[in-house]
Write a protein that holds these residues in place. Sequence first.
Motif, PDB file in Angstrom:
ATOM      1  N   GLY A  17       0.855  -1.254   0.165  1.00  0.00           N
ATOM      2  CA  GLY A  17      -0.089   0.095   0.131  1.00  0.00           C
ATOM      3  C   GLY A  17       1.021   1.407  -0.072  1.00  0.00           C
ATOM      4  N   MET A  18       1.972   1.207   0.682  1.00  0.00           N
ATOM      5  CA  MET A  18       2.833   2.466   0.623  1.00  0.00           C
ATOM      6  C   MET A  18       3.416   2.620  -0.662  1.00  0.00           C
ATOM      7  N   ILE A  19       3.856   1.669  -1.359  1.00  0.00           N
ATOM      8  CA  ILE A  19       4.159   1.790  -2.792  1.00  0.00           C
ATOM      9  C   ILE A  19       3.441   2.233  -3.722  1.00  0.00           C
ATOM     10  N   THR A  20       2.123   1.975  -3.471  1.00  0.00           N
ATOM     11  CA  THR A  20       0.864   2.667  -4.394  1.00  0.00           C
ATOM     12  C   THR A  20       1.027   4.061  -3.883  1.00  0.00           C
ATOM     13  N   ILE A  21       1.003   4.373  -2.725  1.00  0.00           N
ATOM     14  CA  ILE A  21       0.850   5.965  -2.212  1.00  0.00           C
ATOM     15  C   ILE A  21       1.994   6.582  -2.934  1.00  0.00           C
ATOM     16  N   LEU A  22       3.322   6.064  -2.877  1.00  0.00           N
ATOM     17  CA  LEU A  22       4.525   6.967  -3.340  1.00  0.00           C
ATOM     18  C   LEU A  22       4.368   6.993  -4.858  1.00  0.00           C
ATOM     19  N   SER A  23       3.763   5.973  -5.594  1.00  0.00           N
ATOM     20  CA  SER A  23       3.994   6.251  -6.981  1.00  0.00           C
ATOM     21  C   SER A  23       2.741   6.949  -7.298  1.00  0.00           C
ATOM     22  N   ASN A  24       1.764   7.117  -6.503  1.00  0.00           N
ATOM     23  CA  ASN A  24       0.407   7.868  -7.118  1.00  0.00           C
ATOM     24  C   ASN A  24       0.310   9.149  -6.590  1.00  0.00           C
ATOM     25  N   HIS A  25       0.999   9.491  -5.403  1.00  0.00           N
ATOM     26  CA  HIS A  25       0.956  10.657  -4.751  1.00  0.00           C
ATOM     27  C   HIS A  25       2.129  11.241  -4.354  1.00  0.00           C
ATOM     28  N   LEU A  26       3.164  10.575  -3.956  1.00  0.00           N
ATOM     29  CA  LEU A  26       4.405  11.176  -3.396  1.00  0.00           C
ATOM     30  C   LEU A  26       5.483  11.893  -4.755  1.00  0.00           C
ATOM     31  N   TYR A  27       5.800  10.874  -5.392  1.00  0.00           N
ATOM     32  CA  TYR A  27       6.702  11.154  -6.603  1.00  0.00           C
ATOM     33  C   TYR A  27       5.744  11.606  -7.752  1.00  0.00           C
ATOM     34  N   SER A  28       6.580  12.543  -8.661  1.00  0.00           N
ATOM     35  CA  SER A  28       5.820  12.948  -9.866  1.00  0.00           C
ATOM     36  C   SER A  28       5.924  11.821 -10.921  1.00  0.00           C
ATOM     37  N   SER A  29       6.729  11.055 -10.958  1.00  0.00           N
ATOM     38  CA  SER A  29       6.909   9.790 -11.984  1.00  0.00           C
ATOM     39  C   SER A  29       7.602   8.677 -11.453  1.00  0.00           C
ATOM     40  N   PRO A  30       7.454   7.507 -11.831  1.00  0.00           N
ATOM     41  CA  PRO A  30       8.206   6.213 -11.471  1.00  0.00           C
ATOM     42  C   PRO A  30       9.832   6.491 -11.841  1.00  0.00           C
ATOM     43  N   LYS A  31      10.216   7.329 -12.775  1.00  0.00           N
ATOM     44  CA  LYS A  31      11.473   7.510 -13.350  1.00  0.00           C
ATOM     45  C   LYS A  31      12.333   7.949 -12.132  1.00  0.00           C
ATOM     46  N   VAL A  32      11.655   8.644 -10.791  1.00  0.00           N
ATOM     47  CA  VAL A  32      12.425   9.322  -9.884  1.00  0.00           C
ATOM     48  C   VAL A  32      13.144   8.113  -9.189  1.00  0.00           C
ATOM     49  N   PHE A  33      13.058   6.701  -9.554  1.00  0.00           N
ATOM     50  CA  PHE A  33      13.823   5.722  -8.971  1.00  0.00           C
ATOM     51  C   PHE A  33      15.210   6.008  -9.091  1.00  0.00           C
ATOM     52  N   LEU A  34      15.652   6.274 -10.480  1.00  0.00           N
ATOM     53  CA  LEU A  34      16.919   6.614 -10.806  1.00  0.00           C
ATOM     54  C   LEU A  34      17.569   7.788 -10.064  1.00  0.00           C
ATOM     55  N   ARG A  35      16.971   8.737  -9.854  1.00  0.00           N
ATOM     56  CA  ARG A  35      17.198   9.916  -8.932  1.00  0.00           C
ATOM     57  C   ARG A  35      17.749   9.221  -7.649  1.00  0.00           C
ATOM     58  N   GLU A  36      16.948   8.627  -7.107  1.00  0.00           N
ATOM     59  CA  GLU A  36      17.079   7.837  -5.585  1.00  0.00           C
ATOM     60  C   GLU A  36      18.351   7.234  -5.523  1.00  0.00           C
TER      61      GLU A  36
END
Length: 613
Positions: A17-36
Motif C-alpha cells: 500500500g505504501m508503494i501505491t501511495i509513493l507512485s500515485n501521490h508522493l513522486y511525480s513519476s516512477p522515473k525518480v527511482f534513478l534519482r534516488e
Amino acid sequence: MSNSNMNEYRFQVNLSGMITILSNHLYSSPKVFLRELLQNATDAITARKKLDPASAGKIQIEITGTGADAVMVVEDNGIGLTEEEIHEFLAMIGHSSKTGTEFLAKETSFIGRFGIGLLSCFMVSDEIVMLTQSAKGGPSMEWRGKPDGTYTIRRLETALSPGTKVYLRCKPGCEMYYSPDAAAESLFYYGALLPYPVTLRADETSRVIHADVPVWIAEPELARSRKAEVLAFGEKLLGERFRDFIPLRTAGGRTGGIAFILPHSVNLNAKRTHRVYLKQMLVSEKAENILPDWAFFVKSLIWTDELQPTASREHFYEDERLEEVRHELGESIRSELLRMAEYDPDRLQSIISLHALSMKALAVEDETFYRIIYRWLPFESTYGQRELGELIQERGTLYYTTTLDEYRQITHVAAAQSFLVINGGYIYDAALLESLPWICPEARTERLAPEDVSLSFTDLTLEERNRYYDFVRTADVTLQRFRCRVQLKRFKPSELPVLFTLSKESSAFRSLEKAGEESTELFSSVLNSLSASFNEAAYSTLYFNLDNPVIERVCSANHPAMVPIAVEMLYANALMMGHYPMNRQELAVLNQGIVRFIDWGLSAGSGNGEASV
C-alpha cells in the motif's frame, strides 16, 4: 486507574500500500527511482571520501536484455554497508542513515531517508537485490527485498570491491524505464551537476553521461568570462536558446546559480519555474518560490546544499531559510543590473526594452534601482511608446491617467492637439509616475482626469450658442435619465463626433448600477440604496464636436422626433468607443434607435417626406 491490563502494540505497515501511495501521490513519476539510486550512490561516495580522501568516486549503470527481460544494475564505489548497517538502514522505513554513523559529515544525507528512497525502486521492479562491501571491512553481503515487506540477508563467499551494486528486474508495464536512451536522458536530467563521472553501458557500448562539472558551478562569478560555454550549458539543460545571463550567489556561498534572461517577453501571470539541484542532484525543475516574484524575466539553474526538501525531494519547505535565500538571490540579480547601469548601459537598456514589466516591478520596490534605470523605462503615451527620459526632456509636466479606460477616453483628443498624456493604467505605471519627482527633481507629474481634457476644447461663439441652444436643451433632457450632461464644443480630431467622460463618482455609480442589474433582488435593493446617496458629482458629460459633419447636421436638423433618437445613438456610440460596459437601458436604446432609423430609411424610400432631415 490501573495500567496492569494495558498492552503495547506496534503499528503494522502494509508495504504494498505504501508503494501505491509513493507512485500515485508522493513522486511525480516512477522515473525518480534513478534519482534516488544516484543520490544513494553519491552519498556513499561522499562518505567514503570522508574515510579515505584519496578515493575517486564513480557511478556505473548497466542495462542487459530488452523489454520485460531487461535488468538494470547501478554500481558505485562508495563506502558500502556492513551487516549491522543493512539491518539498521534497510529494515526501518523512514529511518535516517545519519544516526549513529560517525564517518558521515554532519549535513551529508547518506542514502537520506533511505527507506523511502529505496521504496521508489519497487515502482519499477518486483524485487530489489543489493550486493555490498563495506570499506571498513567485514564480509560482502547480499540483501534481497520484496514489496510484501520481507527481505533476506546472506554473507557472500567471494569478497567484492568496496561499494554497492543494486539489481532491478523490469516490472511488467515499466519497460520504458529500462530503455538505454530513456535511462541516459534521466541520468543526465537528474545528475548533470554530479561531481563524479556517470557511465551507462548497454548494447555492448559505453557512454559517459556527463563530462566534468564546469568550474563556474563552484564559483558563479567565473561565468562572466565563459559566456559561450554557459549559454550552451543552459540551452542543453533548459531546452531554450538564451543570449544573456546573470550569475547568482548568496552571501554565504552555499547557494549559487545562473539566471538566464529569457529571450522573449513574458506575461506577469506566467509561471516562474526554475531548475534546482540539492547537493548536486536535481530536486525540482518547477521550483516557483526560489526567486522573488519580480524576477519573472529569468529562468534559472540553481544549486544549493542548505535548503530543506519535502518528502518527495521535488520541492522545498517554505521556511525562514528559503526566505533568506530568495532575498539574497534577488539581491544578486539587482546588483548585476545596477552594475550594468554603470559599466554596460546598452546591455541593460536592451534587457529593459524586452522585460520592462519585470524592471518596473523591481523599481516599485526599490527606490535606488528606480533612480538608476528610470530614464530607460518605456511608457505608452499620446506620443507613442517612449522612454521616460525622452518624455522628461521634451515636456516640463507629464500628465498621466490612472486607469486604462481614462486613457482611452481622451487619447484621440489629446493626440490630435499634440497634448502629451501617459497611460498609467497598466500595473506599476501610475505608482512609478506618481513617485517620479522624488527620483528626478526636474520632472513634474500630474494626474489627469478625462474631464480635464475639456480645457483644450474650443468654446462656441455667442452666436453659435444662441443658434444651437434648442439642440443642447433637447440633448440635455434626453440624456437626463442616464445622469449625463451635454456640452457642445469644437475639438480635434474632427473625425471624433462625441467624447464621453465621467468623474470617479460617476464611475462608481455606473458600477453599482451594473452590479444591481446582475444581483439578487435583496442585494439589488441594497445597491440601489447606495446609489441614491450619490450627488450631482455622479453625473457624466457627453461632449458633442461641432467640427464633426455628423454633429453639425444633427444640431441643425429641424426634426423633433429624430434629434432625441440621434442623441441617444451618439451616447451609446461614445460608450462603446470608451469600452464602457452598457446597462440594459443603454443597450435597449441602441437597439431601438437602430430600428427607428431603419424605419425612417424605409419611409424615405417610399417617398414619405416626413423622414427627410
